[in-house]
Motif scaffolding. Structure first.
Motif, PDB file in Angstrom:
ATOM      1  N   ALA A  64       0.821  -1.217   0.000  1.00 58.66           N
ATOM      2  CA  ALA A  64       0.000   0.000   0.000  1.00 58.66           C
ATOM      3  C   ALA A  64       0.851   1.261   0.000  1.00 58.66           C
ATOM      4  CB  ALA A  64      -0.945   0.000   1.197  1.00 58.66           C
ATOM      5  N   ASP A  65       1.986   1.221   0.681  1.00 58.12           N
ATOM      6  CA  ASP A  65       2.802   2.446   0.711  1.00 58.12           C
ATOM      7  C   ASP A  65       3.574   2.672  -0.580  1.00 58.12           C
ATOM      8  OD1 ASP A  65       5.134   0.910   0.926  1.00 58.12           O
ATOM      9  OD2 ASP A  65       5.792   1.835   2.783  1.00 58.12           O
ATOM     10  N   ALA A  66       3.410   1.777  -1.550  1.00 59.78           N
ATOM     11  CA  ALA A  66       4.020   1.979  -2.870  1.00 59.78           C
ATOM     12  C   ALA A  66       3.059   2.687  -3.833  1.00 59.78           C
ATOM     13  CB  ALA A  66       4.466   0.641  -3.450  1.00 59.78           C
ATOM     14  N   TYR A  67       1.825   2.903  -3.420  1.00 63.59           N
ATOM     15  CA  TYR A  67       0.879   3.644  -4.258  1.00 63.59           C
ATOM     16  C   TYR A  67       1.348   5.090  -4.362  1.00 63.59           C
ATOM     17  CZ  TYR A  67      -2.721   0.062  -4.629  1.00 63.59           C
ATOM     18  OH  TYR A  67      -3.430  -1.072  -4.950  1.00 63.59           O
ATOM     19  N   ARG A  68       1.248   5.635  -5.564  1.00 62.70           N
ATOM     20  CA  ARG A  68       1.742   6.983  -5.822  1.00 62.70           C
ATOM     21  C   ARG A  68       0.641   7.851  -6.402  1.00 62.70           C
ATOM     22  NH1 ARG A  68       7.286   7.078  -5.681  1.00 62.70           N
ATOM     23  NH2 ARG A  68       8.298   5.077  -5.622  1.00 62.70           N
ATOM     24  N   VAL A  69       0.911   9.161  -6.356  1.00 59.48           N
ATOM     25  CA  VAL A  69       0.016  10.149  -6.958  1.00 59.48           C
ATOM     26  C   VAL A  69       0.888  11.123  -7.740  1.00 59.48           C
ATOM     27  CG1 VAL A  69      -1.720  11.931  -6.523  1.00 59.48           C
ATOM     28  CG2 VAL A  69      -1.565   9.962  -5.001  1.00 59.48           C
ATOM     29  N   GLU A  70       0.425  11.514  -8.917  1.00 58.81           N
ATOM     30  CA  GLU A  70       1.163  12.466  -9.740  1.00 58.81           C
ATOM     31  C   GLU A  70       1.121  13.843  -9.069  1.00 58.81           C
ATOM     32  OE1 GLU A  70       0.798  14.617 -14.082  1.00 58.81           O
ATOM     33  OE2 GLU A  70      -0.276  12.748 -13.733  1.00 58.81           O
ATOM     34  N   THR A  71       2.309  14.447  -8.904  1.00 54.44           N
ATOM     35  CA  THR A  71       2.416  15.791  -8.332  1.00 54.44           C
ATOM     36  C   THR A  71       3.253  16.655  -9.267  1.00 54.44           C
ATOM     37  OG1 THR A  71       4.455  15.412  -7.089  1.00 54.44           O
ATOM     38  CG2 THR A  71       2.384  14.801  -5.995  1.00 54.44           C
ATOM     39  N   LEU A  72       3.419  17.910  -8.920  1.00 54.43           N
ATOM     40  CA  LEU A  72       4.270  18.804  -9.709  1.00 54.43           C
ATOM     41  C   LEU A  72       5.729  18.351  -9.687  1.00 54.43           C
ATOM     42  CD1 LEU A  72       2.794  22.264  -8.694  1.00 54.43           C
ATOM     43  CD2 LEU A  72       2.453  21.018 -10.830  1.00 54.43           C
ATOM     44  N   ASN A  73       6.121  17.625  -8.653  1.00 50.09           N
ATOM     45  CA  ASN A  73       7.487  17.129  -8.511  1.00 50.09           C
ATOM     46  C   ASN A  73       7.653  15.703  -9.018  1.00 50.09           C
ATOM     47  OD1 ASN A  73       8.195  19.543  -7.201  1.00 50.09           O
ATOM     48  ND2 ASN A  73       7.485  18.726  -5.250  1.00 50.09           N
ATOM     49  N   GLY A  74       6.694  15.216  -9.772  1.00 48.60           N
ATOM     50  CA  GLY A  74       6.730  13.827 -10.245  1.00 48.60           C
ATOM     51  C   GLY A  74       5.814  12.966  -9.384  1.00 48.60           C
TER      52      GLY A  74
END
Length: 118
Positions: A64-74
């Motif tokens: 679960a802690d490998a889930y990501r979200v697109e941000t301005l910094n990648g």
């Protein structure tokens, strides 16, 4: 030493259930920068699978802690830190502020690749 899990897909399934629960929590609590979940609630999320709420919870959280979200910094991980508090029967989660803001602004969660094991 290499350990083989007999139920790898279950770990990914339960991490998906947990992340959807977190997503709903973030929508309902727009000011929260962290979350505290009672493990009984997680037990319900996992459809009363006792092993997933106890023995397997660390492995599920690792995915679960490998889930990501697109941000301005990648792409950044949503979960910055987590702790299972056995004494108080709770799960403490600290969110990455940038990823949390992006999730709130409508960016979707980016799932980890289930064919790659970290």
């Amino acid at each position: 030493m290499q350990l083989k899990f007999a139920h790898d897909s279950d770990y990914f399934f339960f991490s998906q259930l947990l992340m959807r629960h977190i997503e709903n929590y973030v929508r309902k609590h727009p000011d929260a920068d962290n979350a505290i979940f009672d493990l009984r609630d997680i037990y319900d999320v996992f459809r009363e699978d006792f092993a997933s709420t106890t023995t397997n919870l660390e492995g599920i959280l690792n995915i679960a802690d490998a889930y990501r979200v697109e941000t301005l910094n990648g792409d950044e991980r949503l979960i910055q830190n987590y702790k299972i508090d056995v004494k108080n029967n709770s799960l403490l989660i600290d969110f990455n502020v940038d990823a949390l803001q992006s999730l709130r602004s409508g960016h979707p969660l980016i799932e980890p690749d289930s064919s790659l094991q970290e």
